[in-house]
Structure formats: C-alpha cells, structure tokens
Write a protein that holds these residues in place. Sequence first.
Motif, mmCIF file in Angstrom:
data_model
loop_
_atom_site.group_PDB
_atom_site.id
_atom_site.type_symbol
_atom_site.label_atom_id
_atom_site.label_comp_id
_atom_site.label_asym_id
_atom_site.label_seq_id
_atom_site.Cartn_x
_atom_site.Cartn_y
_atom_site.Cartn_z
ATOM 1 N N HIS A 292 -17.107 -15.582 42.819
ATOM 2 C CA HIS A 292 -17.481 -14.539 41.850
ATOM 3 C C HIS A 292 -16.408 -14.387 40.774
ATOM 4 O O HIS A 292 -16.709 -14.273 39.582
ATOM 5 C CB HIS A 292 -17.703 -13.214 42.590
ATOM 6 C CG HIS A 292 -17.544 -12.011 41.738
ATOM 7 N ND1 HIS A 292 -18.479 -11.627 40.791
ATOM 8 C CD2 HIS A 292 -16.550 -11.090 41.665
ATOM 9 C CE1 HIS A 292 -18.053 -10.531 40.186
ATOM 10 N NE2 HIS A 292 -16.897 -10.184 40.697
ATOM 11 N N LEU A 293 -15.157 -14.407 41.183
ATOM 12 C CA LEU A 293 -14.064 -14.206 40.228
ATOM 13 C C LEU A 293 -13.871 -15.421 39.326
ATOM 14 O O LEU A 293 -13.543 -15.268 38.149
ATOM 15 C CB LEU A 293 -12.785 -13.853 40.976
ATOM 16 C CG LEU A 293 -12.835 -12.485 41.656
ATOM 17 C CD1 LEU A 293 -11.675 -12.319 42.618
ATOM 18 C CD2 LEU A 293 -12.857 -11.372 40.627
ATOM 19 N N PHE A 294 -14.076 -16.626 39.851
ATOM 20 C CA PHE A 294 -14.038 -17.810 38.998
ATOM 21 C C PHE A 294 -15.072 -17.677 37.884
ATOM 22 O O PHE A 294 -14.781 -17.887 36.712
ATOM 23 C CB PHE A 294 -14.334 -19.081 39.791
ATOM 24 C CG PHE A 294 -13.166 -19.642 40.567
ATOM 25 C CD1 PHE A 294 -11.896 -19.099 40.506
ATOM 26 C CD2 PHE A 294 -13.357 -20.752 41.374
ATOM 27 C CE1 PHE A 294 -10.839 -19.640 41.217
ATOM 28 C CE2 PHE A 294 -12.314 -21.302 42.086
ATOM 29 C CZ PHE A 294 -11.054 -20.750 42.016
ATOM 30 N N GLU A 295 -16.297 -17.330 38.270
ATOM 31 C CA GLU A 295 -17.373 -17.189 37.285
ATOM 32 C C GLU A 295 -17.063 -16.082 36.282
ATOM 33 O O GLU A 295 -17.282 -16.243 35.081
ATOM 34 C CB GLU A 295 -18.697 -16.942 37.998
ATOM 35 C CG GLU A 295 -19.156 -18.161 38.778
ATOM 36 C CD GLU A 295 -20.315 -17.899 39.722
ATOM 37 O OE1 GLU A 295 -20.631 -16.713 40.012
ATOM 38 O OE2 GLU A 295 -20.917 -18.890 40.188
ATOM 39 N N LYS A 296 -16.533 -14.975 36.777
ATOM 40 C CA LYS A 296 -16.169 -13.842 35.921
ATOM 41 C C LYS A 296 -15.183 -14.264 34.832
ATOM 42 O O LYS A 296 -15.240 -13.776 33.705
ATOM 43 C CB LYS A 296 -15.565 -12.726 36.789
ATOM 44 C CG LYS A 296 -15.018 -11.551 36.026
ATOM 45 C CD LYS A 296 -14.410 -10.533 36.993
ATOM 46 C CE LYS A 296 -13.707 -9.408 36.274
ATOM 47 N NZ LYS A 296 -13.066 -8.470 37.229
ATOM 48 N N HIS A 297 -14.283 -15.186 35.170
ATOM 49 C CA HIS A 297 -13.226 -15.579 34.249
ATOM 50 C C HIS A 297 -13.482 -16.915 33.558
ATOM 51 O O HIS A 297 -12.569 -17.541 33.026
ATOM 52 C CB HIS A 297 -11.881 -15.569 34.969
ATOM 53 C CG HIS A 297 -11.484 -14.195 35.397
ATOM 54 N ND1 HIS A 297 -11.204 -13.187 34.489
ATOM 55 C CD2 HIS A 297 -11.374 -13.630 36.624
ATOM 56 C CE1 HIS A 297 -10.921 -12.077 35.150
ATOM 57 N NE2 HIS A 297 -11.023 -12.324 36.442
ATOM 58 N N GLY A 298 -14.742 -17.349 33.536
ATOM 59 C CA GLY A 298 -15.136 -18.493 32.723
ATOM 60 C C GLY A 298 -14.876 -19.867 33.310
ATOM 61 O O GLY A 298 -14.885 -20.856 32.583
ATOM 62 N N TRP B 179 -7.273 -19.041 34.169
ATOM 63 C CA TRP B 179 -6.417 -18.875 35.347
ATOM 64 C C TRP B 179 -5.487 -17.673 35.201
ATOM 65 O O TRP B 179 -5.223 -16.968 36.175
ATOM 66 C CB TRP B 179 -5.622 -20.156 35.637
ATOM 67 C CG TRP B 179 -6.447 -21.089 36.469
ATOM 68 C CD1 TRP B 179 -7.177 -22.150 36.027
ATOM 69 C CD2 TRP B 179 -6.657 -21.014 37.878
ATOM 70 N NE1 TRP B 179 -7.824 -22.744 37.072
ATOM 71 C CE2 TRP B 179 -7.528 -22.072 38.226
ATOM 72 C CE3 TRP B 179 -6.203 -20.174 38.879
ATOM 73 C CZ2 TRP B 179 -7.946 -22.296 39.535
ATOM 74 C CZ3 TRP B 179 -6.618 -20.399 40.179
ATOM 75 C CH2 TRP B 179 -7.481 -21.451 40.500
ATOM 76 N N GLU B 180 -4.995 -17.426 34.017
ATOM 77 C CA GLU B 180 -4.132 -16.261 33.821
ATOM 78 C C GLU B 180 -4.898 -14.974 34.111
ATOM 79 O O GLU B 180 -4.402 -14.092 34.810
ATOM 80 C CB GLU B 180 -3.566 -16.236 32.406
ATOM 81 C CG GLU B 180 -2.598 -15.079 32.195
ATOM 82 C CD GLU B 180 -1.923 -15.115 30.839
ATOM 83 O OE1 GLU B 180 -1.477 -14.032 30.417
ATOM 84 O OE2 GLU B 180 -1.839 -16.190 30.223
#
Length: 112
Positions: free
Chosen positions: A33-39, A72-73
Amino acid sequence: MDLNNRLFELRTYTAFDGKLDDLLSRFENYTIHLFEKHGMKIEGFWIPVENQEQKLVYLLSYPSAEAREESWEKFQNDPEWIAARDASNLNGDILANKESVYLKATDFSPLK
C-alpha cells in the motif's frame, strides 16, 4: 512517462531465520500500500522455490531515477511506514540483508 528513461529496481531481501513469514506479512499488510501511495510501480514479488536462505525478491519500476529517489525518501519518512516497520521488529529485526540492482530494459524486452 518516457519509457526510454524508465528505471527498474530488483530488490532481494533476506530475512533472519524463522522471520520470512513476518517479512511477507509486513509487505502484504503495509508495504505494498505504501509503495503505491508513494508512486512506486510494483512489477512483481517472488520467493525462490528452494528458499533455505529466506529470500524475498521483488521488482519495482519508476518513471526515472529522480522519481525513484523522491519515492523512497517519501516512503522512508512516512509515519505509517515507520510505525509498521517498528511494530514488525518488536521481537527482533526481521531483515538480515537487502540488495538492490538498478536495471534498464533492452530494446527487445517485452517489459519496458
């Protein structure tokens, strides 16, 4: 997105002995979910058929190297990620090692 500049990142994580299920759970319940959230575009996840080393292998892609750094940041500073990481490590670190290889698709690759 200029596909000629698309960057792939092959990541291999090695879990501490007995911690692979914890690592997989963290990915399934939080990290994806967080990977997707951050592009970060998820291309796939794999585990070796014979996996005595407790590895998880996955492939991400980004529109560019700059987009990768920015994603990643943001991910690493996301309070939701920090809480999930800390909670999954309460009984000791689950990640023993991580490796990352940056890849560029060849002209004849079906995945560009």
